[in-house]
Design an enzyme around this catalytic site. Structure first.
Site, short mmCIF file in Angstrom:
data_model
loop_
_atom_site.label_atom_id
_atom_site.label_comp_id
_atom_site.label_asym_id
_atom_site.label_seq_id
_atom_site.Cartn_x
_atom_site.Cartn_y
_atom_site.Cartn_z
N SER A 1 0.84 -1.20 0.00
CA SER A 1 0.00 0.00 0.00
C SER A 1 0.88 1.26 0.00
O SER A 1 1.57 1.52 -0.97
CB SER A 1 -0.96 -0.03 1.19
OG SER A 1 -1.91 1.02 1.12
N HIS B 1 -8.53 1.49 -0.07
CA HIS B 1 -8.46 0.57 -1.21
C HIS B 1 -9.85 0.09 -1.66
O HIS B 1 -9.99 -1.04 -2.12
CB HIS B 1 -7.52 -0.60 -0.92
CG HIS B 1 -6.09 -0.18 -0.82
ND1 HIS B 1 -5.33 0.14 -1.92
CD2 HIS B 1 -5.27 0.00 0.26
CE1 HIS B 1 -4.11 0.50 -1.54
NE2 HIS B 1 -4.06 0.43 -0.22
#
Length: 305
Positions: A91, A199
């Site tokens: 991430s 996300h």
């Protein structure tokens, strides 16, 4: 010493005092903290060394803190002569991988990560969302449990390792998905201490704003392979703004990323930055992948031996 992967951690790895040993014992690491402070317009060393857990846990703080710590550890490793074949980050860590591979300069990386943290904080503050780790189910079962939800948006978002997948979404939808997973036989379903549905499509506005922001930056060709969160494959840097926009609203496919790297011969790694989450994932993905943790000077010295 040479390694296959440089692994860079994502949000959640932060801890009070992070990076202080590096700052005090590596000139290269100290320079990273100083440059990050200049670029971010705040004292990043003070943020890392003196802030409590609550302050560091805010997305706008944790992202710049983790990025800086990881880049400081990277600089110390390079200073010690350690080399890597490829980079990958979880991430937020993908931005660190881009900086480590020379696609973005440290100064630009600081600015981009600072903006990303602010945009994601704004999105988290405006949406009643959350995340939860589901343990003990096949990925396909969790995907089906999320698809059955009717009360709002919820998605599988972090494919961490076999038997562990994080889901995220609006609070009501997240609760419904958790119940579906429990009914399907999940060993545990653990709500995470974050306020954002990261996300997921709920980040679309922030993602579009980030794309517009990064479009003004200049990017270079990578000096090593970077493996992407989006599909687990080697990065295509031809349209980085579009890639980073998609990155914010798409799942992190970490398990596939690691497997792809191993298939290409990357069987050793260093987790560079705070925490040891990715080292834990590595052991569950494959027993043939050796991974060291590098958080401080002792870790740097061990990695260099």
């Amino acid at each position: 010493m040479n390694y296959g992967f440089a692994f860079f951690p994502g949000q959640g790895a932060q801890a009070p005092g992070m990076g202080k040993d590096l700052f005090e014992n590596s000139q290269a690491a100290k320079l990273v903290f100083e440059e990050a402070s200049d670029g971010a317009g705040l004292d990043v060393a003070k943020l890392c060394f003196e802030s409590d857990k609550a302050v560091l846990s805010r997305t706008e703080n944790s992202q710049i803190a983790i990025f800086t710590h990881s880049m400081a550890a990277w600089a110390a490793l390079k200073e010690a002569g350690v080399e890597f074949q490829a980079a990958a980050g979880f991430s937020l860590g993908e931005y660190t991988a881009l900086a480590a591979a020379g696609v973005v300069s440290l100064a630009d990386g600081v600015k981009i990560v600072s903006m990303r943290g602010k945009l994601m904080q704004q999105a988290a503050d405006s949406i009643d969302g959350g995340m939860a780790a589901i343990l003990g189910l096949e990925d396909s079962v969790i995907e089906e449990a999320c698809a059955k939800v009717t009360s709002g948006v919820v998605r599988p978002v972090n494919y961490n390792c076999p038997g562990q997948l994080v889901i995220a979404g609006e609070k009501a939808a997240l609760a419904e998905a958790i119940e579906n997973c429990k009914a399907a036989g999940a060993r545990r379903a653990l709500p995470l201490a974050v306020s954002g549905a990261f996300h997921t499509p709920l980040m679309a506005k922030a993602a579009a704003e980030l794309r517009a922001y990064v479009s003004d930056f200049t990017f270079s060709a990578p000096k090593m392979d970077i493996y992407s969160n989006l599909d687990g494959k080697v990065y295509d840097c031809s349209d980085l703004p579009a890639h980073l926009e998609q990155h914010m609203v798409s799942p992190v496919r970490w398990t596939q990323l690691v497997k792809n790297g191993m298939a290409a011969g990357l069987t050793s790694a260093c987790e560079i930055g705070p925490g040891k989450t990715l080292t834990g994932f590595a052991g569950k993905i494959s027993k043939e992948l050796t991974c060291k943790t590098v958080q401080d000077m002792a870790g740097v010295q061990a990695a260099a031996e």
